[in-house]
Design a protein around this motif. Structure first.
Motif, PDB file in Angstrom:
ATOM      1  N   ASP A   7      21.346  25.449  42.570  1.00 27.73           N
ATOM      2  CA  ASP A   7      19.973  24.958  42.724  1.00 27.73           C
ATOM      3  C   ASP A   7      19.886  23.819  43.735  1.00 27.73           C
ATOM      4  OD1 ASP A   7      19.011  26.807  40.890  1.00 27.73           O
ATOM      5  OD2 ASP A   7      19.337  25.473  39.182  1.00 27.73           O
ATOM      6  N   GLY A   8      20.636  23.947  44.822  1.00 30.39           N
ATOM      7  CA  GLY A   8      20.576  22.974  45.898  1.00 30.39           C
ATOM      8  C   GLY A   8      21.501  21.792  45.759  1.00 30.39           C
ATOM      9  N   GLY A   9      22.174  21.642  44.619  1.00 32.83           N
ATOM     10  CA  GLY A   9      23.070  20.515  44.402  1.00 32.83           C
ATOM     11  C   GLY A   9      24.514  20.950  44.313  1.00 32.83           C
ATOM     12  N   PRO A  10      25.440  20.313  45.014  1.00 26.24           N
ATOM     13  CA  PRO A  10      26.855  20.704  44.959  1.00 26.24           C
ATOM     14  C   PRO A  10      27.515  20.198  43.680  1.00 26.24           C
ATOM     15  CG  PRO A  10      26.571  18.849  46.438  1.00 26.24           C
ATOM     16  CD  PRO A  10      25.195  19.237  45.992  1.00 26.24           C
ATOM     17  N   LEU A  11      28.295  21.090  43.041  1.00 29.70           N
ATOM     18  CA  LEU A  11      29.057  20.736  41.846  1.00 29.70           C
ATOM     19  C   LEU A  11      30.534  21.021  42.112  1.00 29.70           C
ATOM     20  CD1 LEU A  11      26.896  22.417  39.029  1.00 29.70           C
ATOM     21  CD2 LEU A  11      26.651  20.124  39.997  1.00 29.70           C
ATOM     22  N   GLU A  12      31.393  20.108  41.700  1.00 27.32           N
ATOM     23  CA  GLU A  12      32.825  20.331  41.841  1.00 27.32           C
ATOM     24  C   GLU A  12      33.288  21.357  40.819  1.00 27.32           C
ATOM     25  OE1 GLU A  12      37.146  18.076  41.371  1.00 27.32           O
ATOM     26  OE2 GLU A  12      35.282  16.950  41.081  1.00 27.32           O
ATOM     27  N   LEU A  14      12.835  29.012  40.679  1.00 25.04           N
ATOM     28  CA  LEU A  14      12.696  28.108  41.824  1.00 25.04           C
ATOM     29  C   LEU A  14      13.410  26.798  41.551  1.00 25.04           C
ATOM     30  CD1 LEU A  14       8.940  28.564  42.847  1.00 25.04           C
ATOM     31  CD2 LEU A  14      10.967  29.654  43.811  1.00 25.04           C
ATOM     32  N   SER A  15      14.295  26.427  42.439  1.00 18.20           N
ATOM     33  CA  SER A  15      14.964  25.139  42.330  1.00 18.20           C
ATOM     34  C   SER A  15      14.047  24.058  42.888  1.00 18.20           C
ATOM     35  CB  SER A  15      16.278  25.163  43.112  1.00 18.20           C
ATOM     36  OG  SER A  15      16.014  25.289  44.504  1.00 18.20           O
ATOM     37  N   SER A  16      14.432  22.808  42.659  1.00 17.22           N
ATOM     38  CA  SER A  16      13.644  21.691  43.185  1.00 17.22           C
ATOM     39  C   SER A  16      13.704  21.651  44.706  1.00 17.22           C
ATOM     40  CB  SER A  16      14.145  20.370  42.594  1.00 17.22           C
ATOM     41  OG  SER A  16      15.538  20.215  42.848  1.00 17.22           O
ATOM     42  N   ASP A  17      14.734  22.227  45.313  1.00 15.58           N
ATOM     43  CA  ASP A  17      14.784  22.311  46.766  1.00 15.58           C
ATOM     44  C   ASP A  17      13.745  23.287  47.294  1.00 15.58           C
ATOM     45  OD1 ASP A  17      16.755  20.480  46.974  1.00 15.58           O
ATOM     46  OD2 ASP A  17      18.345  21.866  47.565  1.00 15.58           O
TER      47      ASP A  17
END
Length: 809
Positions: free
Chosen positions: A170-175, A457-460
């Motif tokens: 959702d637009g955010g990178p996660l390790e 829909l993501s926040s991006d």
């Protein structure tokens, strides 16, 4: 080995006998092997977690509100975890969906589960790569991700260096910190787990949206732990009556939750296959008894040359085991083919963690069943051998006699065959009627020509609430303009789907609610065009249209169940409901279940079952999707042709709007409805098939016994005809003999069916387990089968020439 070689020669020498006997046994053994394979995998094999019997699923319950197995609020769960004895640990999780993208786009919709940091420890799941969550991954920590094995293979090519890299959710990178084995994907369909990084005290206690699981302490029973948890819940309700009054807990083992109501159906089907095997054994035993009469002279000669009866018993047992072995080999082939067909119609409720296939355990069971089967049907000719006067057989030249006593044993087998057939066909008839009733349930919508699909829909993709509303409005317009589209709409959740659905207490304006009644209703946003696309009629008032925007007066629709329960005797149109402003989900950002201001009821729509066809339709309030900012929605598109033909165009239109948004869960509504029928269809098709097999084997049994009886009574028939009996008298004699057998079998079978009727009660819908129509219909069908099977032997007897019969004597 000599006995085995002789047995094989005898099988080759009598090909018709061998084909019928081996084929009959193969049907019985194959059916048992196929059903047992499923039973073993689903019911007997433990789930692939550490000490799975210690795992329990935890829910809240409110009997007054009609809520059973409901979710838990974060604050309540925190109190459960900290104040309840009997559990080694508890974890909470929230299944949803998200969109995974890479730098160049390529969006993929995935199943995402937000979990507490102790989730994998409680579950007893161990990663195949990297690590799971630890105490360092709790509230306030960085958000990380654990991949499922399937998603790791599909998206990352099973690259072992994936640990330490990032996945964009959702637009955010996660390790990425680990990979979990596919058999340990809980809940089913999970692609990615991520940790809950917010504190539990983020919402009111009334915001129930989390699922919970617990691991029992060693030696603690589920009943004792549930009592302790209920005590904790009672303390919470006493301390916070506004949000928790009437709320308690309920629990079940994880295995029970995953298997669901499939357990009873599988045990019933396994019992049915056991009955099929008994009929097969009776059929083959009858064949062997008939052949024993033909071989009576052979046995007598063996005895005359000094063979002890024990030696003959060994020979007959070897022949029986040879037949059973051949039947088992062919039965395994039938089982392999049948299992593939069985899994195609298997109910969707079968747990996905289990691996269903023919394994060593199944083979061991098949071998054991084959040995038992060979012994069972082989006993009949052995008993005949031990009781028979073989010297008489030598004098008779091996022709046997009607008074040899074997006829009684064979007749008993036929009675047993018909009795078992009655039990199976009655069960099949009840399930057929039940399935007809399920299919006749009014769903409140028309599924033909309807396609469904999901967006999230993501926040991006849509930063503000207004952006969400506008995105969905614009996409609906694009779809509506496609060739072949009749109507289109969207909703937060669809009927008979798996999406989470939430209920909320709704105030009625200027209306007194009877004491003890809580106006609790499901709240569902739907766009203009949704009910038209679903084919759901508006009973009164109007549906939503483009007037019902955020800047317009609040309006809602209610279903018939809402009107019946809360506005009985009142025209619902024009009534008003009060404010319902409740955000659900982490920080209220990911999932919004209800945000309704005071609104007027402008229409009433037909009831639609959301929780299952057999379940009572609950009250529901629908509000305009143009007044909703819910990010995850399901589209419904009604078309004039093949619904799937518009999918490429839908993807193109979506990519033109935003290439990072994925269109997923694309299905025809007919398939969704088919899944809702799957459990009933599974049991009905299989037990119906077993009933047909039982009918055929019972008919073969009657035919075989009567044909043998006619041969044995050739002399008697000749004498009767010589003394004046005509063909109709002989035909009537044989038919009366057949009807006596069939009648006895039907009588015993009806008693057995009545005694066993309770085993099917949980599988039936809209029909009683002792429905007289079904029982009378089965009696008529089986009586007809018995008569038809006896016509050929009766006609053969009527055609016997008296001179020929006397010459044979």
């Amino acid at each position: 080995m000599d006995d085995l070689r002789y047995a094989l020669r005898m099988m080759v020498k009598s090909p018709l006998f061998t084909v019928v006997a081996v084929g009959t046994l193969a049907l019985g053994i194959g059916a048992n092997a196929a059903i047992y394979t499923v039973v073993e995998a689903v019911l007997l094999e433990p789930l692939p977690y550490e000490d799975p019997d210690e795992l329990a699923v935890l829910w809240t319950r409110n009997d007054a509100a009609g809520q059973d197995r409901y979710m838990v609020s974060p604050m309540d769960f925190d109190d459960w975890r900290n104040n309840t004895e009997g559990f080694e640990g508890m974890a909470a999780f929230w299944p949803t969906t998200g969109t995974v993208t890479e730098n160049e786009g390529d969006p993929v919709r995935v199943g995402v589960v937000y979990t507490t940091e102790d989730f994998f420890d409680v579950l007893g799941a161990r990663p195949i790569l990297g690590r799971g969550f630890t105490s360092d991954d709790g509230p306030g920590s960085a958000q990380v991700a654990v991949l499922s094995e399937g998603f790791w293979e599909r998206r990352f090519g099973a690259d072992p260096s994936v640990v330490g890299s990032a996945v964009v959710l959702d637009g955010g990178p996660l390790e990425i910190i680990g990979v979990m084995p596919g058999v340990q994907s809980h809940p089913a369909g999970t692609d990615l787990w991520t940790n809950m990084t917010w504190p539990m005290q983020i919402q009111s206690r009334g915001a129930r949206w989390m699922s919970a699981i617990g691991r029992l302490e060693d030696g603690v029973t589920l009943e004792r732990a549930t009592a302790a948890l209920a005590s904790t819940a009672a303390g919470i309700a006493e301390q916070y009556p506004a949000s928790n009054e009437g709320w308690t807990v309920t629990t079940a083992t994880l295995t029970e939750t995953k298997v669901g109501d499939t357990r009873a159906a599988l045990w019933v089907l396994l019992g049915a296959t056991a009955l099929i095997l008994l009929i097969a054994c009776a059929t083959v035993a009858n064949l062997l008894l008939s052949r024993a009469e033909v071989r009576a002279g052979e046995m007598a000669v063996r005895v005359a040359f000094g063979a002890p009866r024990g030696r003959l018993v060994r020979q007959l047992l070897t022949e029986s085991f040879a037949l059973a072995g051949a039947g088992a080999l062919l039965g395994l082939l039938f089982a392999r083919l049948g299992l593939a067909a069985l899994l195609r119609i298997a109910p969707v409720s079968l747990p996905p963690e289990v691996e269903i296939g023919l394994d060593g355990t199944v083979l061991a069971v098949v071998v054991s069943v084959s040995l038992a089967t060979g012994l069972l049907f082989g006993l009949a000719p052995i008993v005949r051998l031990l009781r028979k006067d073989l010297h008489t057989s030598i004098r008779q030249g091996g022709r046997g006699s009607a008074g040899s006593g074997g006829g009684g044993l064979q007749r008993s087998f036929v009675v047993a065959q018909f009795a078992i057939a009655v039990v199976l066909v009655v069960g099949a008839g009840l399930l057929v009627r039940s399935f007809q009733n399920v299919r006749a349930i009014d769903t409140g919508f028309s599924s033909t020509g309807v396609l469904t699909a999901e967006l999230d829909l993501s926040s991006d993709a849509a930063p503000e609430d207004a952006d969400v509303t506008e995105f969905y409005r614009a996409y609906r317009e694009r779809i509506a303009a496609l060739p072949g589209v009749v109507s289109v709409g969207d909703a937060s959740t669809l009927p008979l789907g798996e999406a989470l659905d939430y209920s909320q207490i709704v105030p009625l304006v200027d209306r007194e609610v009877p004491e003890g009644i809580e106006v609790r209703t499901f709240i569902r946003p739907v766009s203009p065009g949704f009910f038209e696309a679903m084919g759901t009629p508006v009973i009164a008032g109007r549906a939503f249209d483009d007037r019902d925007r955020t800047d317009a007066p609040g309006v809602v629709l209610v279903n018939e169940a809402f009107a019946r329960r809360f506005l009985a005797g009142i025209d619902p149109v024009g009534e008003r409901i009060g404010d319902v402003r409740q955000r659900w989900g982490p920080l209220g950002e990911i999932h919004l279940a209800a945000d309704i201001r005071e609104s007027e009821i402008v229409g009433v729509v037909k009831d639609i079952p959301y929780d299952g066809l057999r379940e009572e339709v609950m009250p529901a309030v629908y509000f305009s999707g143009l007044q909703s900012s819910i990010r995850r929605r399901s589209f419904v598109i009604r078309t004039t042709g093949d619904p799937t033909a518009i999918v490429p165009a839908m993807r193109r239109e979506l990519a033109a709007m935003n290439p990072s948004v994925a269109l997923t869960a694309i299905r025809e509504m007919d398939d969704v409805l088919g899944d809702a029928w799957s459990r009933d269809r599974f049991s009905t098709v299989l037990l119906g098939g077993f009933g047909v097999i039982a009918l055929l084997l019972a008919a073969v049994g009657v035919y075989g016994v009567l044909a043998y009886a006619v041969e044995q009574r050739t002399g008697e028939v000749g004498i009767r005809m010589a003394l004046g009996a005509d063909a109709s008298d002989v035909r009537r004699l044989i038919l009366s003999d057949a009807l006596a057998l069939v009648g006895a079998g039907l009588g015993v079978g009806i008693v057995g069916a009545l005694l066993l009727s309770g085993t099917l009660s949980s599988q039936l819908y809209g029909v009683e387990a002792r429905d007289p129509v079904v029982y009378l219909g089965v009696l008529a069908v089986l009586a007809l089968v018995g008569v038809v099977a006896s016509l050929v032997p009766a006609q053969r007897a009527a055609g016997i020439s008296p001179l020929t019969a006397m010459r044979e004597e």
